[in-house]
Design an enzyme around this catalytic site. Sequence first.
Site, PDB file in Angstrom:
ATOM      1  N   ASN A 272      81.851  68.541  45.328  1.00 53.14           N
ATOM      2  CA  ASN A 272      80.616  68.140  44.633  1.00 53.14           C
ATOM      3  C   ASN A 272      79.358  68.285  45.500  1.00 53.14           C
ATOM      4  O   ASN A 272      78.248  68.356  44.979  1.00 53.14           O
ATOM      5  CB  ASN A 272      80.708  66.696  44.107  1.00 53.14           C
ATOM      6  CG  ASN A 272      81.638  66.544  42.914  1.00 53.14           C
ATOM      7  OD1 ASN A 272      82.222  65.493  42.697  1.00 53.14           O
ATOM      8  ND2 ASN A 272      81.794  67.598  42.133  1.00 53.14           N
TER       9      ASN A 272
ATOM     10  N   ASP B 129      85.918  62.743  34.330  1.00 49.34           N
ATOM     11  CA  ASP B 129      85.313  64.056  34.111  1.00 49.34           C
ATOM     12  C   ASP B 129      84.564  64.096  32.771  1.00 49.34           C
ATOM     13  O   ASP B 129      84.920  63.386  31.828  1.00 49.34           O
ATOM     14  CB  ASP B 129      86.435  65.108  34.126  1.00 49.34           C
ATOM     15  CG  ASP B 129      85.908  66.502  34.351  1.00 49.34           C
ATOM     16  OD1 ASP B 129      84.700  66.665  34.591  1.00 49.34           O
ATOM     17  OD2 ASP B 129      86.713  67.453  34.268  1.00 49.34           O
TER      18      ASP B 129
HETATM   19  C1  FPP Z   1      82.512  64.691  36.605  1.00 46.15           C
HETATM   20  O1  FPP Z   1      81.714  65.049  35.530  1.00 46.15           O
HETATM   21  C2  FPP Z   1      81.969  63.520  37.248  1.00 46.15           C
HETATM   22  C3  FPP Z   1      81.413  63.498  38.484  1.00 46.15           C
HETATM   23  C4  FPP Z   1      81.294  64.675  39.353  1.00 46.15           C
HETATM   24  C5  FPP Z   1      80.876  62.259  39.026  1.00 46.15           C
HETATM   25  C6  FPP Z   1      81.550  61.012  38.567  1.00 46.15           C
HETATM   26  C7  FPP Z   1      80.694  59.889  38.877  1.00 46.15           C
HETATM   27  C8  FPP Z   1      80.515  58.808  38.100  1.00 46.15           C
HETATM   28  C9  FPP Z   1      81.257  58.526  36.869  1.00 46.15           C
HETATM   29  C10 FPP Z   1      79.558  57.796  38.546  1.00 46.15           C
HETATM   30  C11 FPP Z   1      80.130  57.146  39.740  1.00 46.15           C
HETATM   31  C12 FPP Z   1      79.511  55.894  40.019  1.00 46.15           C
HETATM   32  C13 FPP Z   1      78.847  55.639  41.119  1.00 46.15           C
HETATM   33  C14 FPP Z   1      78.310  54.304  41.306  1.00 46.15           C
HETATM   34  C15 FPP Z   1      78.625  56.705  42.130  1.00 46.15           C
HETATM   35  P1  FPP Z   1      81.024  66.459  35.563  1.00 46.15           P
HETATM   36  O2  FPP Z   1      79.625  66.296  36.060  1.00 46.15           O
HETATM   37  O3  FPP Z   1      81.878  67.414  36.315  1.00 46.15           O
HETATM   38  O4  FPP Z   1      81.003  66.803  34.044  1.00 46.15           O
HETATM   39  P2  FPP Z   1      81.186  68.237  33.389  1.00 46.15           P
HETATM   40  O5  FPP Z   1      82.573  68.706  33.768  1.00 46.15           O
HETATM   41  O6  FPP Z   1      81.048  67.945  31.933  1.00 46.15           O
HETATM   42  O7  FPP Z   1      80.095  69.099  33.928  1.00 46.15           O
END
Ligand code: FPP
Length: 234
Positions: A62, A14
């Site tokens: 998501n 996250d």
């Molecule tokens: C949460 O951060 C993360 C995600 C929703 C996506 C996680 C994905 C990756 C780390 C990349 C995965 C790799 C591949 C190859 C698909 P957030 O966007 O919710 O962050 P925030 O809470 O700060 O908004």
Amino acid sequence: MEKNILEHIAIIMDGNGRWALSRGLPRTAGHKKGAEVLLEISKAAKQMGVKYLTVYAFSTENWKRSKDEVDTLMGLLRQYLSKDFNELVSQGIRVRFIGERDMLPSDILEKMGELEEKTKDNLQATLQVALSYGSRAEIVQAVKGVASKIKNGDMSIKEIDEKTFADMLYTKDIPDPDILIRTSGEQRLSNFLLWQLAYAEFFFVDTYWPDFTGEELKQIIEKYQKRDRRYGKN
Ligand code: FPP
């Protein structure tokens, strides 16, 4: 003191969005860096002797994000499946995917299947990527599986127990996680592995996922080894 058994680490990656915004970058830049970090941590975990690593890459929730963000994540996935994950192949890491496959684009599904097939004999370490995953949906799907076995006469009600039920989950054949890590300071499970995390030790760290390092993983493992884990797996 005897060391706690450590086979499986689960991670909620996250904070990609906040990492990017804090640098004045678009959220999608956080996902790009996050994907690079996933590759690094997969290698680091294997080096530290961790047999299974399960990461939450994309939840069923998501899908509700902006089209731009979903497209970026799918684009990254395409790129990693075609190119970057090859490094895992050469490192001897098995890759498996869990989640609702039907929701994913067909070209991605095909590449996922190819990667699973290509790495299926790598028994030293497994990276399990949760994609379009939601734990409640997984449990409901398992209930349906049990119900249809009973309906078909392949199973009796007496045979339903924790083991036969767990065998209907995506994670069958894989031991439950010993450790759950969530980055970015949030302290929620967000519908991740609700059944499988029953006995896991939880570690919530403030680091945003794109800043997470093998060194921090090592420190968490050291802390885990010092915890008094009364209700571990038998
Ligand atoms: C949460 O951060 C993360 C995600 C929703 C996506 C996680 C994905 C990756 C780390 C990349 C995965 C790799 C591949 C190859 C698909 P957030 O966007 O919710 O962050 P925030 O809470 O700060 O908004």
